[in-house]
Scaffold this motif. Structure first.
Motif, PDB file in Angstrom:
ATOM      1  N   PRO A   5      -6.925   1.697   1.240  1.00  0.00           N
ATOM      2  CA  PRO A   5      -7.807   1.823   0.678  1.00  0.00           C
ATOM      3  C   PRO A   5      -8.737   3.655   0.931  1.00  0.00           C
ATOM      4  CG  PRO A   5      -8.683  -0.342   1.716  1.00  0.00           C
ATOM      5  CD  PRO A   5      -7.453   0.489   1.918  1.00  0.00           C
ATOM      6  N   VAL A   6      -8.863   4.543   0.018  1.00  0.00           N
ATOM      7  CA  VAL A   6     -10.406   5.523   0.621  1.00  0.00           C
ATOM      8  C   VAL A   6     -10.231   5.839  -0.784  1.00  0.00           C
ATOM      9  CG1 VAL A   6      -8.073   6.342   1.990  1.00  0.00           C
ATOM     10  CG2 VAL A   6      -8.211   7.101  -0.479  1.00  0.00           C
ATOM     11  N   GLU A   7     -11.361   6.612  -0.428  1.00  0.00           N
ATOM     12  CA  GLU A   7     -12.964   7.024  -1.591  1.00  0.00           C
ATOM     13  C   GLU A   7     -12.762   8.075  -2.463  1.00  0.00           C
ATOM     14  OE1 GLU A   7     -15.653   4.886  -2.871  1.00  0.00           O
ATOM     15  OE2 GLU A   7     -14.170   3.577  -1.637  1.00  0.00           O
ATOM     16  N   SER A   8     -11.932   9.081  -1.957  1.00  0.00           N
ATOM     17  CA  SER A   8     -11.712   9.865  -2.611  1.00  0.00           C
ATOM     18  C   SER A   8      -9.976  10.485  -1.688  1.00  0.00           C
ATOM     19  CB  SER A   8     -12.541  11.346  -2.495  1.00  0.00           C
ATOM     20  OG  SER A   8     -12.709  11.740  -1.146  1.00  0.00           O
ATOM     21  N   PRO A  19      -3.347  -8.354  -5.018  1.00  0.00           N
ATOM     22  CA  PRO A  19      -4.659  -6.892  -3.981  1.00  0.00           C
ATOM     23  C   PRO A  19      -3.331  -5.738  -4.760  1.00  0.00           C
ATOM     24  CG  PRO A  19      -3.093  -8.892  -3.078  1.00  0.00           C
ATOM     25  CD  PRO A  19      -2.424  -8.058  -4.042  1.00  0.00           C
ATOM     26  N   LEU A  20      -4.653  -4.920  -4.597  1.00  0.00           N
ATOM     27  CA  LEU A  20      -3.805  -3.604  -5.526  1.00  0.00           C
ATOM     28  C   LEU A  20      -3.561  -3.228  -5.348  1.00  0.00           C
ATOM     29  CD1 LEU A  20      -7.417  -2.937  -7.486  1.00  0.00           C
ATOM     30  CD2 LEU A  20      -5.812  -3.351  -8.478  1.00  0.00           C
ATOM     31  N   ARG A  27       0.716   0.785  -5.755  1.00  0.00           N
ATOM     32  CA  ARG A  27       0.359   2.365  -6.651  1.00  0.00           C
ATOM     33  C   ARG A  27      -0.873   3.322  -6.079  1.00  0.00           C
ATOM     34  NH1 ARG A  27       5.156   1.673  -7.372  1.00  0.00           N
ATOM     35  NH2 ARG A  27       5.730   0.623  -9.336  1.00  0.00           N
ATOM     36  N   ASN A  28      -0.949   3.814  -6.123  1.00  0.00           N
ATOM     37  CA  ASN A  28      -2.068   5.357  -5.657  1.00  0.00           C
ATOM     38  C   ASN A  28      -2.987   4.817  -6.225  1.00  0.00           C
ATOM     39  OD1 ASN A  28       1.023   7.641  -5.552  1.00  0.00           O
ATOM     40  ND2 ASN A  28      -0.343   6.874  -3.695  1.00  0.00           N
ATOM     41  N   LEU A  29      -3.466   4.833  -7.553  1.00  0.00           N
ATOM     42  CA  LEU A  29      -4.156   5.200  -7.979  1.00  0.00           C
ATOM     43  C   LEU A  29      -4.163   3.434  -9.289  1.00  0.00           C
ATOM     44  CD1 LEU A  29      -4.276   8.328  -9.089  1.00  0.00           C
ATOM     45  CD2 LEU A  29      -5.717   7.810  -7.014  1.00  0.00           C
ATOM     46  N   THR A  30      -5.574   2.681  -9.552  1.00  0.00           N
ATOM     47  CA  THR A  30      -6.217   2.665 -10.129  1.00  0.00           C
ATOM     48  C   THR A  30      -7.197   2.376 -11.070  1.00  0.00           C
ATOM     49  OG1 THR A  30      -5.398   0.466  -8.536  1.00  0.00           O
ATOM     50  CG2 THR A  30      -5.658  -0.345 -10.428  1.00  0.00           C
ATOM     51  N   HIS A  66     -10.643   3.177 -10.795  1.00  0.00           N
ATOM     52  CA  HIS A  66     -10.799   1.729 -10.077  1.00  0.00           C
ATOM     53  C   HIS A  66     -10.335   2.404  -8.845  1.00  0.00           C
ATOM     54  CE1 HIS A  66     -12.285  -2.134  -9.732  1.00  0.00           C
ATOM     55  NE2 HIS A  66     -10.879  -2.109  -8.949  1.00  0.00           N
ATOM     56  N   ALA A  67      -9.629   2.366  -8.362  1.00  0.00           N
ATOM     57  CA  ALA A  67      -9.258   2.568  -6.397  1.00  0.00           C
ATOM     58  C   ALA A  67      -8.607   3.544  -6.586  1.00  0.00           C
ATOM     59  CB  ALA A  67      -9.027   0.953  -6.586  1.00  0.00           C
ATOM     60  N   ILE A  68      -8.120   3.527  -4.887  1.00  0.00           N
ATOM     61  CA  ILE A  68      -7.084   4.143  -4.840  1.00  0.00           C
ATOM     62  C   ILE A  68      -6.516   3.856  -3.361  1.00  0.00           C
ATOM     63  CG2 ILE A  68      -6.943   7.345  -3.635  1.00  0.00           C
ATOM     64  CD1 ILE A  68      -9.053   8.013  -5.230  1.00  0.00           C
ATOM     65  N   HIS A  69      -5.318   4.726  -3.329  1.00  0.00           N
ATOM     66  CA  HIS A  69      -4.442   4.095  -2.004  1.00  0.00           C
ATOM     67  C   HIS A  69      -3.405   4.890  -1.805  1.00  0.00           C
ATOM     68  CE1 HIS A  69      -6.411  -0.193  -3.581  1.00  0.00           C
ATOM     69  NE2 HIS A  69      -6.222  -0.899  -2.395  1.00  0.00           N
TER      70      HIS A  69
END
Length: 144
Positions: free
Chosen positions: A20-23, A65-66, A71-74, A6-9
């Motif tokens: 946040p990043v897309e990949s 907020p994620l 955490r890196n990956l949600t 869902h999300a990457i941080h």
């Protein structure tokens, strides 16, 4: 339906806000390129579940907020493996459980008083990377 990313941080350092990043490039035995834990021995990536974050937000009475959870990956839904040695795949990247990720006291500072308590038992899991590749938002998550 399988969970998805869902999300990457990532954050370049301790106490630095995540972004946040897309990949992100995952390197076996090293971690996520650009993240503060890249190059660490075992703490390569942390994973949390969106449904657990939403439950914690209901308990807290406010949005979480994620990126504030650090955490890196949600992923869209859990449960996330928690026993050391258990594995999962995100896209083509294989991950192995190291331990449960405990929420830290800084959550109360970053999110609000009570955030650490609301995140108790919902903090996600710490993984080591067994494989390399790119992890992107939308990738399928498979549990081995």
């Amino acid at each position: 339906m399988s969970p998805r990313v869902h999300a990457i941080h990532i954050a370049p350092g301790r106490k630095v806000p995540t972004r946040p990043v897309e990949s992100v490039k995952a390197e076996a035995g090293a971690g996520l390129v650009g993240d503060r834990y890249h190059g660490s021995r075992h703490r390569h990536v942390t994973v949390q579940a969106l449904d657990e974050i939403k439950a914690a937000a209901r308990d807290l009475g406010r949005e979480i907020p994620l990126g504030a959870t650090r955490r890196n990956l949600t992923i869209t839904s859990g449960p996330i493996p928690t026993r050391p040695g258990e594995r999962m795949r995100i896209g083509d990247v294989e991950l192995e459980v190291v331990r449960i990720a405990a929420p830290c006291r800084l959550l109360d500072d970053w999110i609000g008083v009570g955030a650490m308590k609301a995140m108790h038992a919902r903090g996600g899991t710490v993984f080591r990377l067994l494989g390399s590749g790119t992890i992107s938002v939308g990738d399928e998550v498979r549990f081995d």
